[in-house]
Write a protein that holds these residues in place. Structure first.
Motif, PDB file in Angstrom:
ATOM      1  N   PHE A 183     -10.792 -43.368  -4.862  1.00  0.00           N
ATOM      2  CA  PHE A 183      -9.645 -43.412  -4.111  1.00  0.00           C
ATOM      3  C   PHE A 183      -8.271 -42.362  -4.025  1.00  0.00           C
ATOM      4  N   GLY A 184      -8.947 -41.304  -4.451  1.00  0.00           N
ATOM      5  CA  GLY A 184      -8.126 -40.105  -4.215  1.00  0.00           C
ATOM      6  C   GLY A 184      -7.722 -39.720  -2.853  1.00  0.00           C
ATOM      7  N   LYS A 185      -8.275 -39.774  -1.760  1.00  0.00           N
ATOM      8  CA  LYS A 185      -7.909 -39.738  -0.542  1.00  0.00           C
ATOM      9  C   LYS A 185      -7.425 -40.754   0.152  1.00  0.00           C
ATOM     10  N   LYS A 186      -7.369 -41.895  -0.516  1.00  0.00           N
ATOM     11  CA  LYS A 186      -6.886 -43.045   0.102  1.00  0.00           C
ATOM     12  C   LYS A 186      -5.509 -43.091   0.199  1.00  0.00           C
ATOM     13  N   PRO A 187      -4.659 -44.034   0.912  1.00  0.00           N
ATOM     14  CA  PRO A 187      -3.157 -43.881   0.945  1.00  0.00           C
ATOM     15  C   PRO A 187      -2.776 -44.512  -0.283  1.00  0.00           C
ATOM     16  N   CYS A 188      -1.494 -44.075  -0.746  1.00  0.00           N
ATOM     17  CA  CYS A 188      -0.979 -44.229  -1.931  1.00  0.00           C
ATOM     18  C   CYS A 188      -0.511 -45.885  -1.971  1.00  0.00           C
ATOM     19  N   THR A 189      -0.349 -46.501  -0.700  1.00  0.00           N
ATOM     20  CA  THR A 189      -0.108 -47.844  -0.680  1.00  0.00           C
ATOM     21  C   THR A 189      -0.785 -48.796  -1.399  1.00  0.00           C
ATOM     22  N   LEU A 190      -2.229 -48.328  -1.622  1.00  0.00           N
ATOM     23  CA  LEU A 190      -3.160 -48.998  -2.336  1.00  0.00           C
ATOM     24  C   LEU A 190      -2.556 -49.162  -3.932  1.00  0.00           C
ATOM     25  N   MET A 191      -1.642 -47.941  -4.384  1.00  0.00           N
ATOM     26  CA  MET A 191      -1.567 -47.846  -5.823  1.00  0.00           C
ATOM     27  C   MET A 191      -0.179 -48.462  -6.129  1.00  0.00           C
ATOM     28  N   MET A 192       0.648 -48.633  -4.891  1.00  0.00           N
ATOM     29  CA  MET A 192       2.202 -48.985  -5.286  1.00  0.00           C
ATOM     30  C   MET A 192       2.197 -50.379  -5.691  1.00  0.00           C
ATOM     31  N   ASP A 193       3.350 -50.648  -6.306  1.00  0.00           N
ATOM     32  CA  ASP A 193       4.015 -52.009  -6.195  1.00  0.00           C
ATOM     33  C   ASP A 193       4.568 -52.304  -5.084  1.00  0.00           C
ATOM     34  N   ALA A 194       3.946 -53.361  -4.371  1.00  0.00           N
ATOM     35  CA  ALA A 194       4.423 -53.836  -3.119  1.00  0.00           C
ATOM     36  C   ALA A 194       5.636 -54.612  -2.999  1.00  0.00           C
ATOM     37  N   GLN A 195       5.837 -54.814  -4.216  1.00  0.00           N
ATOM     38  CA  GLN A 195       7.240 -55.936  -4.404  1.00  0.00           C
ATOM     39  C   GLN A 195       8.236 -55.385  -5.408  1.00  0.00           C
ATOM     40  N   PRO A 196       8.914 -54.288  -4.975  1.00  0.00           N
ATOM     41  CA  PRO A 196       9.652 -53.583  -5.908  1.00  0.00           C
ATOM     42  C   PRO A 196      11.164 -54.245  -5.873  1.00  0.00           C
ATOM     43  N   LEU A 197      11.875 -54.261  -6.918  1.00  0.00           N
ATOM     44  CA  LEU A 197      13.253 -54.807  -6.970  1.00  0.00           C
ATOM     45  C   LEU A 197      13.992 -53.794  -6.074  1.00  0.00           C
ATOM     46  N   VAL A 198      14.563 -54.397  -4.805  1.00  0.00           N
ATOM     47  CA  VAL A 198      15.343 -53.524  -4.073  1.00  0.00           C
ATOM     48  C   VAL A 198      16.911 -54.315  -4.191  1.00  0.00           C
ATOM     49  N   LEU A 199      17.756 -53.195  -4.410  1.00  0.00           N
ATOM     50  CA  LEU A 199      19.308 -53.708  -4.631  1.00  0.00           C
ATOM     51  C   LEU A 199      20.076 -52.800  -3.672  1.00  0.00           C
ATOM     52  N   ASP A 200      21.084 -53.655  -3.204  1.00  0.00           N
ATOM     53  CA  ASP A 200      22.082 -52.921  -2.519  1.00  0.00           C
ATOM     54  C   ASP A 200      23.146 -52.055  -2.852  1.00  0.00           C
ATOM     55  N   HIS A 201      23.316 -51.021  -2.677  1.00  0.00           N
ATOM     56  CA  HIS A 201      24.375 -50.085  -3.271  1.00  0.00           C
ATOM     57  C   HIS A 201      25.745 -50.685  -3.772  1.00  0.00           C
TER      58      HIS A 201
END
Length: 614
Positions: A350-368
């Protein structure tokens, strides 16, 4: 005369010939303009500092009020000439009436450039009238924007060399007069009436005026509060330490003013009470204050590149993944990536694969813009891994930074501690710090008052029998009951914590109010007891040794300490004395008792109070 270019005039519609003739008559004929004078009260010496000169046109004419008069002159391009004529009649009438003190004359920035003001004509007029320039204050009105402050300060220096003093009018009306204060360092600054109107009940206005007072002390200017129209505004201005006041409550502008304050004003000045300042509510802080600007990576960044990025930046715990338009896609956690790479062949696969494979695709997104309290609530309801990862902070849907859960919890805890010191979270009444500050303010002002400590008797057994939530309801009930019987202009109510409240009373009927509170509290307890316990007159419980004991319903004890001028030196002494009085009140059997400390022989310090009795 200094090379001062007055502000540019605005082109106005031309006058009709009739209006031009009227303006000429106003400028040239006697008795057409009438000066009126409004006193400025010195709140310290209880006398008049002087008078502000205003102008009126002929009665029953369209040009009666000053705004209409000056608009008329402005439209005909004769503002300087008209202003000069106003000054002349004001100075002449001030001298004719032998009015005492200082004369404040309104002058626009443009009219300061009038050659006759500095070429000796005005000086000769003052000499003829036997008036010293030291008695004249030039009150600069913000009619025009000053652009060249350097030249403007030069012309004011010329006036000061002649003996005139300078005032800035309507502080707070616009930003430019704040700059004018900073640039010209006036002798007097007049606070715009907008900030004085309702100041006794408006915490924002109160703190703004308080800040103006602090600035005045730094710049060695003296403040004049304009537009005082109520007794509460008068008392607030006085208690803030502002030196001078002006307004309809003190005196209206008239042609022949009184030389000294009238009886009603003297009675206000003689009152030895201190108004309760409006309490500021705690404003919500937003998560923007927690934002860390972490450079994001793109969806095409490889896992190997991201791993190297973490290795080069050991302080990073998470890295956001953001697409080109700025939309946050996910978060990659350092430990999650490291753990996956540690497994056999994962790094090679997976080293050369895009980082989207390792990311949490549902993060907590809060308005400032959301508050830290709301962020804490949302974080508590979200997935468990969000507690470790933190959250993305966005603005209008675009990435701005990240927030740490640890930073959020520290801030919430700090806010709760600070809020508890200034306002009790259960009742929202002022806490320990405001209580102590108000006691010290009363002591410093030599204001007599009654210091009261209120405590609920048999409260712990009730909590044990009915639960803490019902106990909280009793505390809230008592807070509301005390508040209803306070004079909120004169009486300070604070909540120390638990079932303990403090009252600092200046109302004349304080004893009657406290007796009513005790009686109403006793009657009100019926709503907090079951029918069975009402019939028994209490309830059974256990003492600390586990033995059965009968408890009476909650009662109210109030210990009172009359505080006269000079009897105490700090809130520490008053607090200790209140605590002793409360203990004496609680010693009486059966609850519902009011104890007044009278071991020191002295009359009641509050004017008109009832005799002290136990």
């Amino acid at each position: 005369m200094p090379d001062y270019q007055p502000p540019k005039t605005t082109v106005m519609p031309c006058l009709t010939s009739a209006d031009q003739q009227c303006l000429s008559r106003l400028i040239t004929e006697e008795q057409m303009l009438t000066p009126v004078f409004q006193p400025i009260l010195d709140l310290r010496t209880r006398s008049y500092l002087g008078f502000e000169a205003l102008i009126r046109g002929p009665e029953n004419s369209p040009w009666r009020m000053p705004a209409d008069l000056f608009n008329l002159a402005e439209r005909d391009g004769r503002s300087m000439e008209f202003s000069r004529r106003c000054r002349e009649v004001q100075l002449e009438d001030f001298a004719r009436q032998h009015l005492p003190g200082t004369l404040f004359i309104n002058v626009s920035a443009r009219c300061l450039a009038d050659p006759r003001f500095l070429n000796g004509a005005t000086a000769r007029l003052l000499e003829r009238l036997e008036l010293s320039p030291h008695r004249i204050v030039i009150e600069i009105t913000e009619n025009q924007q000053v652009e060249d402050f350097s030249s403007f300060k030069d012309v004011l220096s010329a006036y000061r060399r002649l003996g005139y003093r300078i005032a800035v009018d309507d502080l707070g009306e616009g930003f430019s007069n704040l700059r004018m204060w900073s640039e010209i360092r006036p002798d007097f600054v007049k606070i715009d009436r907008h900030f004085i109107s309702g100041i006794a009940d408006d915490a924002m206005k109160f703190h703004l005026v308080k800040a103006m007072h602090e600035l005045a002390e730094i710049s060695q200017a003296q403040l004049i509060a304009e537009g005082i129209e109520t007794e509460a505004e008068f008392a607030t201005v006085r208690d803030l330490g502002i030196e001078f006041g002006q307004g309809f409550l003190i005196a209206r502008p008239v042609t022949d003013p009184e030389r000294t304050p009238n009886k009603a004003v003297n009675e206000l000045l003689a009152r030895n009470q201190r108004i309760v300042f409006p309490q500021a509510t705690t404003t919500a802080r937003t998560i923007r204050s927690l934002m860390r600007e972490v450079t994001p990576v793109t969806p095409t960044t490889s896992n190997e590149e991201l791993y190297a990025h973490f290795e080069a930046n050991p302080e990073l715990m998470v890295v956001p993944v953001v697409e080109g338009a700025g939309v946050p896609l996910g978060l990659v956690n350092r430990y999650s990536l490291t753990d996956r790479f540690a497994r056999p062949f994962r790094r090679e696969l997976f080293g050369k694969k895009p980082c989207t494979l390792m990311m949490d695709a549902q993060p907590l997104v809060l308005d400032h813009r959301i508050s830290v309290q709301e962020a804490g609530r949302l974080l508590g309801q979200s997935a468990q891994h969000h507690m470790l990862d933190g959250f993305v902070i966005s603005e209008d849907g675009r990435y701005r930074g990240i927030g740490s859960t640890q930073d959020l919890m520290v801030l919430i805890t700090d806010m709760q501690i600070r809020a508890a010191r200034y306002a009790n979270p259960l009742t929202q009444l002022p806490g320990n710090v405001p209580i102590n500050e108000h006691i010290d303010r009363l002591l410093e002002g030599s204001a007599p008052f009654i210091a009261c400590y209120c405590d609920i008797d048999n409260f712990k057994p009730y909590n044990d029998a009915y639960g803490y939530r019902r106990g909280d309801e009793i505390i809230q009930y008592l807070g509301g009951l005390l508040s209803r019987h306070c004079d909120h202009r004169l009486d300070f109510l604070g909540h120390v914590g638990g079932d303990d409240f403090v009252l600092l009373l200046q109302q004349s009927q304080w004893l009657k109010s406290l007796e009513t509170v005790v009686a109403e509290f006793q009657r009100g307890m019926d709503a907090f007891l079951s029918a069975e316990h009402l019939g028994l007159g209490g309830y059974w419980g256990e003492d600390r040794k586990g033995q059965a004991i009968f408890h009476l319903p909650p009662g109210l004890s109030i210990g009172c300490v009359p505080v006269g001028p000079g009897e105490f030196h700090s809130h520490h002494e008053v607090s200790a004395s209140m605590s002793q009085a409360k203990k004496q009140a609680k010693k009486k059997h059966g609850g519902q008792h009011l104890f007044i400390e009278r071991r020191q022989t002295r009359p009641s310090p509050v004017t008109g109070a009832l005799p002290l009795t136990n």
